[in-house]
Design an enzyme around this catalytic site. Structure first.
Site, mmCIF file in Angstrom:
data_model
loop_
_atom_site.group_PDB
_atom_site.id
_atom_site.type_symbol
_atom_site.label_atom_id
_atom_site.label_comp_id
_atom_site.label_asym_id
_atom_site.label_seq_id
_atom_site.Cartn_x
_atom_site.Cartn_y
_atom_site.Cartn_z
ATOM 1 N N MET A 15 45.432 19.906 0.719
ATOM 2 C CA MET A 15 44.552 19.487 -0.377
ATOM 3 C C MET A 15 44.965 18.122 -0.921
ATOM 4 O O MET A 15 44.115 17.315 -1.306
ATOM 5 C CB MET A 15 44.535 20.539 -1.497
ATOM 6 C CG MET A 15 43.893 21.844 -1.088
ATOM 7 S SD MET A 15 42.229 21.664 -0.372
ATOM 8 C CE MET A 15 41.356 20.889 -1.723
ATOM 9 N N GLU A 16 46.254 17.842 -0.919
ATOM 10 C CA GLU A 16 46.723 16.539 -1.379
ATOM 11 C C GLU A 16 46.258 15.430 -0.442
ATOM 12 O O GLU A 16 45.834 14.360 -0.901
ATOM 13 C CB GLU A 16 48.248 16.549 -1.511
ATOM 14 C CG GLU A 16 48.762 17.336 -2.696
ATOM 15 C CD GLU A 16 48.649 18.855 -2.579
ATOM 16 O OE1 GLU A 16 48.842 19.538 -3.597
ATOM 17 O OE2 GLU A 16 48.362 19.379 -1.474
ATOM 18 N N ASP A 73 33.727 2.070 -5.690
ATOM 19 C CA ASP A 73 33.744 1.520 -7.049
ATOM 20 C C ASP A 73 34.010 0.022 -7.047
ATOM 21 O O ASP A 73 33.372 -0.733 -7.786
ATOM 22 C CB ASP A 73 34.799 2.236 -7.891
ATOM 23 C CG ASP A 73 34.865 1.681 -9.301
ATOM 24 O OD1 ASP A 73 33.815 1.686 -9.987
ATOM 25 O OD2 ASP A 73 35.953 1.239 -9.715
ATOM 26 N N CYS A 77 45.350 24.839 -6.998
ATOM 27 C CA CYS A 77 46.423 24.149 -6.281
ATOM 28 C C CYS A 77 47.704 24.168 -7.096
ATOM 29 O O CYS A 77 47.676 23.984 -8.312
ATOM 30 C CB CYS A 77 46.035 22.697 -6.019
ATOM 31 S SG CYS A 77 45.026 22.454 -4.580
ATOM 32 N N HIS A 78 48.807 24.369 -6.411
ATOM 33 C CA HIS A 78 50.111 24.330 -7.059
ATOM 34 C C HIS A 78 50.546 22.875 -7.232
ATOM 35 O O HIS A 78 50.351 22.066 -6.319
ATOM 36 C CB HIS A 78 51.155 25.060 -6.202
ATOM 37 C CG HIS A 78 50.906 26.522 -6.086
ATOM 38 N ND1 HIS A 78 50.027 27.047 -5.170
ATOM 39 C CD2 HIS A 78 51.409 27.562 -6.783
ATOM 40 C CE1 HIS A 78 50.009 28.366 -5.301
ATOM 41 N NE2 HIS A 78 50.834 28.702 -6.265
#
Length: 167
Positions: free
Chosen positions: A115-116, A130, A76-77
């Site tokens: 992707m982000e 969590d 990924c950039h």
């Protein structure tokens, strides 16, 4: 040697050269979810989790994850993101408590932000897990998928309703 864009002449992985791509507005919307117990649902909505405000912390984690996607995903950039929004919606049916997470990411650049958005949705779900695992480790993180992406050479993408109904 290869027609794949992520391989060099030796057949080894490379980051694609996007220097010639046109800079345009691009956005993506991804979704994930977490299925929790009724107890966790009431504790989240009542802000009674000992670690703090679950949704606020998870929202910040999602924003941070979107900004750091290129640190997680090797090809990924790094992008200069212009906007990130994480939203939540409870879906309660048949004694199932599902928290839907939507992650919207926007930029103006030479490559997309799918992707982000996916990373943001995933990190948000993991953070909820969590924050609540002391109560129940049996929570289920649901499918994570792209709902839509806009901009770029490949054009817009909208997940079909038929696919959504099969999820």
């Amino acid at each position: 040697m290869s027609n794949f864009t992520h391989f060099n002449e030796q057949g080894r992985a490379k980051m694609v050269d996007i220097s010639e791509k046109k800079e345009t507005e691009r956005s993506a919307l991804a979704r994930s979810s977490v299925i929790v117990t009724e107890e966790i649902y009431h504790k989240i909505t009542g802000n009674e989790i000992e670690k703090g405000d679950v949704l606020a912390v998870a929202q910040v984690a999602g924003v941070m994850a979107a900004k750091k996607t290129s640190d997680w995903i090797p090809m990924c950039h790094p992008l200069q993101l212009k906007g990130i929004d994480i939203s939540f919606e409870w879906n309660i049916e048949n004694n199932t408590y599902e928290l839907q997470i939507d992650a919207f990411v926007k930029t103006k650049g030479s490559t997309g932000v799918e992707m982000e958005a996916l990373t943001a949705a995933s990190a948000t779900a993991l953070t909820i897990y969590d924050m609540c695992k002391a109560i129940d480790k049996g929570m289920v993180i649901g499918q994570t998928f792209l709902i839509e992406k806009k901009g770029g050479k490949s054009g817009d993408y909208y997940r079909s309703e038929k696919r959504n109904n099969n999820e």
